[in-house]
Design a protein around this motif. Structure first.
Motif, PDB file in Angstrom:
ATOM      1  N   ARG A 119       9.447  -5.028 -23.406  1.00 19.55           N
ATOM      2  CA  ARG A 119      10.840  -5.426 -23.641  1.00 19.55           C
ATOM      3  C   ARG A 119      11.276  -5.114 -25.071  1.00 19.55           C
ATOM      4  NH1 ARG A 119       8.960 -10.050 -20.901  1.00 19.55           N
ATOM      5  NH2 ARG A 119       8.977 -11.246 -22.852  1.00 19.55           N
ATOM      6  N   PHE A 120      10.413  -5.408 -26.026  1.00 19.17           N
ATOM      7  CA  PHE A 120      10.770  -5.211 -27.429  1.00 19.17           C
ATOM      8  C   PHE A 120      11.023  -3.737 -27.725  1.00 19.17           C
ATOM      9  CE2 PHE A 120       9.624  -4.428 -31.885  1.00 19.17           C
ATOM     10  CZ  PHE A 120      10.462  -5.331 -32.521  1.00 19.17           C
ATOM     11  N   PHE A 121      10.129  -2.868 -27.250  1.00 17.17           N
ATOM     12  CA  PHE A 121      10.289  -1.436 -27.525  1.00 17.17           C
ATOM     13  C   PHE A 121      11.473  -0.850 -26.751  1.00 17.17           C
ATOM     14  CE2 PHE A 121       5.496  -1.345 -28.490  1.00 17.17           C
ATOM     15  CZ  PHE A 121       5.723  -1.531 -29.837  1.00 17.17           C
ATOM     16  N   GLU A 122      11.732  -1.356 -25.554  1.00 14.17           N
ATOM     17  CA  GLU A 122      12.903  -0.879 -24.808  1.00 14.17           C
ATOM     18  C   GLU A 122      14.196  -1.232 -25.546  1.00 14.17           C
ATOM     19  OE1 GLU A 122      12.401  -2.593 -20.969  1.00 14.17           O
ATOM     20  OE2 GLU A 122      11.209  -0.907 -20.193  1.00 14.17           O
ATOM     21  N   GLU A 123      14.243  -2.443 -26.110  1.00 14.56           N
ATOM     22  CA  GLU A 123      15.410  -2.839 -26.894  1.00 14.56           C
ATOM     23  C   GLU A 123      15.556  -1.958 -28.132  1.00 14.56           C
ATOM     24  OE1 GLU A 123      15.020  -6.957 -27.777  1.00 14.56           O
ATOM     25  OE2 GLU A 123      15.208  -7.596 -25.674  1.00 14.56           O
ATOM     26  N   GLU A 124      14.426  -1.619 -28.740  1.00 10.51           N
ATOM     27  CA  GLU A 124      14.468  -0.751 -29.919  1.00 10.51           C
ATOM     28  C   GLU A 124      15.011   0.631 -29.558  1.00 10.51           C
ATOM     29  OE1 GLU A 124      11.527   0.821 -33.536  1.00 10.51           O
ATOM     30  OE2 GLU A 124      10.715  -0.360 -31.867  1.00 10.51           O
ATOM     31  N   LEU A 125      14.548   1.191 -28.439  1.00  9.79           N
ATOM     32  CA  LEU A 125      15.015   2.510 -28.021  1.00  9.79           C
ATOM     33  C   LEU A 125      16.501   2.501 -27.672  1.00  9.79           C
ATOM     34  CD1 LEU A 125      12.133   3.926 -25.778  1.00  9.79           C
ATOM     35  CD2 LEU A 125      12.821   4.707 -28.056  1.00  9.79           C
ATOM     36  N   SER A 126      16.986   1.370 -27.164  1.00 10.40           N
ATOM     37  CA  SER A 126      18.388   1.298 -26.761  1.00 10.40           C
ATOM     38  C   SER A 126      19.335   1.416 -27.951  1.00 10.40           C
ATOM     39  CB  SER A 126      18.661  -0.016 -26.020  1.00 10.40           C
ATOM     40  OG  SER A 126      18.582  -1.130 -26.909  1.00 10.40           O
ATOM     41  N   GLU A 127      18.820   1.222 -29.147  1.00  9.69           N
ATOM     42  CA  GLU A 127      19.652   1.322 -30.349  1.00  9.69           C
ATOM     43  C   GLU A 127      19.891   2.769 -30.770  1.00  9.69           C
ATOM     44  OE1 GLU A 127      17.723  -0.984 -33.310  1.00  9.69           O
ATOM     45  OE2 GLU A 127      17.880  -2.885 -32.192  1.00  9.69           O
ATOM     46  N   TYR A 128      19.117   3.683 -30.184  1.00  8.35           N
ATOM     47  CA  TYR A 128      19.286   5.095 -30.533  1.00  8.35           C
ATOM     48  C   TYR A 128      20.171   5.779 -29.488  1.00  8.35           C
ATOM     49  CZ  TYR A 128      15.299   4.280 -33.632  1.00  8.35           C
ATOM     50  OH  TYR A 128      14.475   3.794 -34.600  1.00  8.35           O
ATOM     51  N   GLU A 129      21.123   6.533 -29.959  1.00  8.15           N
ATOM     52  CA  GLU A 129      21.996   7.271 -29.053  1.00  8.15           C
ATOM     53  C   GLU A 129      21.339   8.598 -28.662  1.00  8.15           C
ATOM     54  OE1 GLU A 129      25.735   7.772 -30.958  1.00  8.15           O
ATOM     55  OE2 GLU A 129      26.175   5.625 -31.070  1.00  8.15           O
ATOM     56  N   ASP A 130      21.775   9.108 -27.529  1.00  9.89           N
ATOM     57  CA  ASP A 130      21.347  10.433 -27.070  1.00  9.89           C
ATOM     58  C   ASP A 130      19.827  10.547 -26.938  1.00  9.89           C
ATOM     59  OD1 ASP A 130      24.035  11.252 -27.102  1.00  9.89           O
ATOM     60  OD2 ASP A 130      23.875  11.758 -29.235  1.00  9.89           O
ATOM     61  N   THR A 131      19.179   9.503 -26.425  1.00  8.69           N
ATOM     62  CA  THR A 131      17.745   9.596 -26.137  1.00  8.69           C
ATOM     63  C   THR A 131      17.487   9.072 -24.735  1.00  8.69           C
ATOM     64  OG1 THR A 131      15.520   8.896 -26.769  1.00  8.69           O
ATOM     65  CG2 THR A 131      17.293   7.321 -27.148  1.00  8.69           C
ATOM     66  N   ASN A 132      16.682   9.771 -23.999  1.00  7.99           N
ATOM     67  CA  ASN A 132      16.331   9.337 -22.644  1.00  7.99           C
ATOM     68  C   ASN A 132      14.891   8.854 -22.573  1.00  7.99           C
ATOM     69  OD1 ASN A 132      15.038  11.740 -23.021  1.00  7.99           O
ATOM     70  ND2 ASN A 132      15.799  12.750 -21.154  1.00  7.99           N
ATOM     71  N   LEU A 133      14.341   8.486 -23.721  1.00  9.18           N
ATOM     72  CA  LEU A 133      12.967   8.004 -23.768  1.00  9.18           C
ATOM     73  C   LEU A 133      12.855   6.646 -23.098  1.00  9.18           C
ATOM     74  CD1 LEU A 133      12.037   8.923 -27.465  1.00  9.18           C
ATOM     75  CD2 LEU A 133      11.244  10.069 -25.388  1.00  9.18           C
ATOM     76  N   THR A 134      11.722   6.417 -22.455  1.00  7.63           N
ATOM     77  CA  THR A 134      11.426   5.126 -21.835  1.00  7.63           C
ATOM     78  C   THR A 134      10.042   4.671 -22.272  1.00  7.63           C
ATOM     79  OG1 THR A 134      10.510   6.212 -19.867  1.00  7.63           O
ATOM     80  CG2 THR A 134      12.855   5.618 -19.818  1.00  7.63           C
ATOM     81  N   ILE A 135       9.756   3.421 -22.002  1.00  8.60           N
ATOM     82  CA  ILE A 135       8.426   2.882 -22.308  1.00  8.60           C
ATOM     83  C   ILE A 135       7.590   2.929 -21.042  1.00  8.60           C
ATOM     84  CG2 ILE A 135       7.130   0.929 -23.201  1.00  8.60           C
ATOM     85  CD1 ILE A 135       9.053   2.220 -25.201  1.00  8.60           C
ATOM     86  N   ASP A 136       6.535   3.696 -21.070  1.00  4.72           N
ATOM     87  CA  ASP A 136       5.641   3.811 -19.919  1.00  4.72           C
ATOM     88  C   ASP A 136       4.202   3.877 -20.423  1.00  4.72           C
ATOM     89  OD1 ASP A 136       4.956   6.533 -20.620  1.00  4.72           O
ATOM     90  OD2 ASP A 136       6.801   7.214 -19.644  1.00  4.72           O
ATOM     91  N   PRO A 137       3.228   3.980 -19.534  1.00 10.08           N
ATOM     92  CA  PRO A 137       1.826   3.977 -19.985  1.00 10.08           C
ATOM     93  C   PRO A 137       1.469   5.088 -20.965  1.00 10.08           C
ATOM     94  CG  PRO A 137       1.927   3.507 -17.648  1.00 10.08           C
ATOM     95  CD  PRO A 137       3.310   3.888 -18.052  1.00 10.08           C
ATOM     96  N   GLU A 138       2.262   6.176 -21.011  1.00  8.69           N
ATOM     97  CA  GLU A 138       1.944   7.288 -21.910  1.00  8.69           C
ATOM     98  C   GLU A 138       2.675   7.211 -23.253  1.00  8.69           C
ATOM     99  OE1 GLU A 138      -0.541   9.155 -21.008  1.00  8.69           O
ATOM    100  OE2 GLU A 138      -0.529   7.969 -19.156  1.00  8.69           O
ATOM    101  N   THR A 139       3.523   6.220 -23.435  1.00 15.09           N
ATOM    102  CA  THR A 139       4.251   6.066 -24.696  1.00 15.09           C
ATOM    103  C   THR A 139       3.274   5.842 -25.846  1.00 15.09           C
ATOM    104  OG1 THR A 139       6.168   5.114 -23.560  1.00 15.09           O
ATOM    105  CG2 THR A 139       5.973   4.687 -25.922  1.00 15.09           C
ATOM    106  N   ARG A 140       3.491   6.531 -26.955  1.00 18.42           N
ATOM    107  CA  ARG A 140       2.593   6.422 -28.105  1.00 18.42           C
ATOM    108  C   ARG A 140       2.926   5.186 -28.943  1.00 18.42           C
ATOM    109  NH1 ARG A 140       3.594  12.444 -30.195  1.00 18.42           N
ATOM    110  NH2 ARG A 140       5.679  11.762 -29.526  1.00 18.42           N
ATOM    111  N   ILE A 141       1.882   4.432 -29.253  1.00 15.50           N
ATOM    112  CA  ILE A 141       2.022   3.190 -30.008  1.00 15.50           C
ATOM    113  C   ILE A 141       1.172   3.266 -31.270  1.00 15.50           C
ATOM    114  CG2 ILE A 141       1.743   0.681 -29.954  1.00 15.50           C
ATOM    115  CD1 ILE A 141       3.828   1.766 -27.984  1.00 15.50           C
ATOM    116  N   ILE A 142       1.737   2.849 -32.392  1.00 15.87           N
ATOM    117  CA  ILE A 142       0.985   2.757 -33.638  1.00 15.87           C
ATOM    118  C   ILE A 142       0.405   1.350 -33.725  1.00 15.87           C
ATOM    119  CG2 ILE A 142       1.069   2.936 -36.156  1.00 15.87           C
ATOM    120  CD1 ILE A 142       3.638   4.656 -35.750  1.00 15.87           C
ATOM    121  N   CYS A 143      -0.898   1.250 -33.705  1.00 11.33           N
ATOM    122  CA  CYS A 143      -1.587  -0.044 -33.766  1.00 11.33           C
ATOM    123  C   CYS A 143      -2.138  -0.256 -35.178  1.00 11.33           C
ATOM    124  CB  CYS A 143      -2.729  -0.091 -32.755  1.00 11.33           C
ATOM    125  SG  CYS A 143      -2.212   0.106 -31.030  1.00 11.33           S
TER     126      CYS A 143
END
Length: 333
Positions: A119-143
């Motif tokens: 949910r948090f990353f989806e909300e973050e992506l929604s702030e960017y215009e003109d992007t069709n990125l989604t959060i799925d198992p292959e999304t890269r995460i910085i740990c």
């Protein structure tokens, strides 16, 4: 206290060059609640979205091992200084249970971490215009894993930090292995360290073993290899093999945790702290109690188990190794 004031105080007290770079920031979502978890020692990890750095053309700003930060609350008041000691990029579906535990949120389980961060990353992506990125198992995460370096008015007395195997520790892993070989130690809790000639093969094996998307192997077990690192000199002082899914052999004989302490670092109380950390980590999987074992002649290991609330169950004979094992249970809080 402002970030600048806290940083000046920290540098003065710890003899750090005041010109050392640092960032001042607050956690997203719940700045005060998450900062409180850091102050309590429950939170020593965080995660961010790799694609956000890509979108903002800011890949050079990705956190690095050794980076300092001043943590702020919701009112931009400075609370503490932290330092990153482990940073890596992993796919969302590959993030390990130990990282979820390190973030300290909710019940600290991987399922909770996934739900909240989806949910948090989806909300973050929604702030960017003109992007069709989604959060799925292959999304890269910085740990990131970090240690608290300074809290105003508080003495920090624990010099141990906990880290999963990484190639940044290659030289230390090699030195640890050689010292264990020289001492004739049995590599308890070291997973496949003894049989791998190349450190990278060992690190990759450990990462794969902890991967929640991995199919069951012949032993049917999952778990995490965790090093205890002394933060004052980045020396590996111990290694743990923590099982959250047990094979039949583990269930009947060896239990949920195996551990060893570097021969030159023994009799310093590290094993007691390591087993306590393993028990706390295993609590996120819903266990009411766990099992651990030791050789009857290993008095030091027996004392470590008893110091963590171990209750004797029985002595069993492990035929394949030709040894007796004392089995104990530890009730988890």
């Amino acid at each position: 206290m402002t970030a600048e004031e806290l940083w000046k105080e920290y540098c003065s007290n710890k003899n750090i060059d005041i010109n050392t770079p640092y960032e001042a920031w607050a956690f997203g979502g719940d700045p005060d609640g998450l900062a409180q978890l850091v102050l309590e020692g429950k939170k020593f990890g965080t995660a961010s979205l790799y694609d956000a750095y890509v979108i903002e053309d800011a890949l050079d700003e990705i956190p690095k091992t050794g980076d300092y930060s001043v943590i702020l609350n919701a009112n931009d008041e400075a609370l503490c200084v932290i330092r990153d000691y482990d940073v890596y990029v992993r796919r969302f579906g590959d993030v390990s249970p130990f990282h979820a535990y390190s973030e300290g949120e909710g019940d600290r389980s991987l399922n909770y971490w996934r739900d909240v961060h989806q949910r948090f990353f989806e909300e973050e992506l929604s702030e960017y215009e003109d992007t069709n990125l989604t959060i799925d198992p292959e999304t890269r995460i910085i740990c990131e894993k970090f240690c608290v370096e300074y809290i105003p008015g508080k003495e920090l007395d624990d010099d141990l930090i906990y880290i999963e195997p990484t190639m940044e520790l290659a030289d230390e892993i090699a030195a640890y292995k050689q010292e264990m070989l020289d001492a004739g130690s049995s590599f308890d809790g070291c997973f496949s360290m003894k049989r791998h000639d190349e450190i990278k093969d060992y690190v990759d094996d450990c990462i794969n073993w902890a991967n929640p998307r991995r199919e069951a192997d012949g032993h049917g077990a999952w778990g995490n290899v965790i090093f205890a690192l002394r933060k004052s000199d980045n020396r590996i002082v111990g290694c743990m093999q923590v099982h959250n899914v047990l094979s039949e052999r583990m269930e009947k004989y060896t239990g949920h945790v195996g551990y060893s302490v570097r021969p030159s670092e023994r009799r310093k109380g590290y094993a007691k702290k390591m087993l306590a950390k393993a028990c706390d980590f295993l609590s996120i999987f819903g266990f009411d109690e766990i099992n651990v074992s030791c050789l009857p002649e290993n008095e030091a290991s027996r004392k470590t188990i008893l110091a963590n609330g171990g209750e004797y169950i029985e002595t069993v004979f492990l035929e394949c190794d030709g040894v007796n094992l004392e089995r104990y249970k530890i009730r988890l809080k």
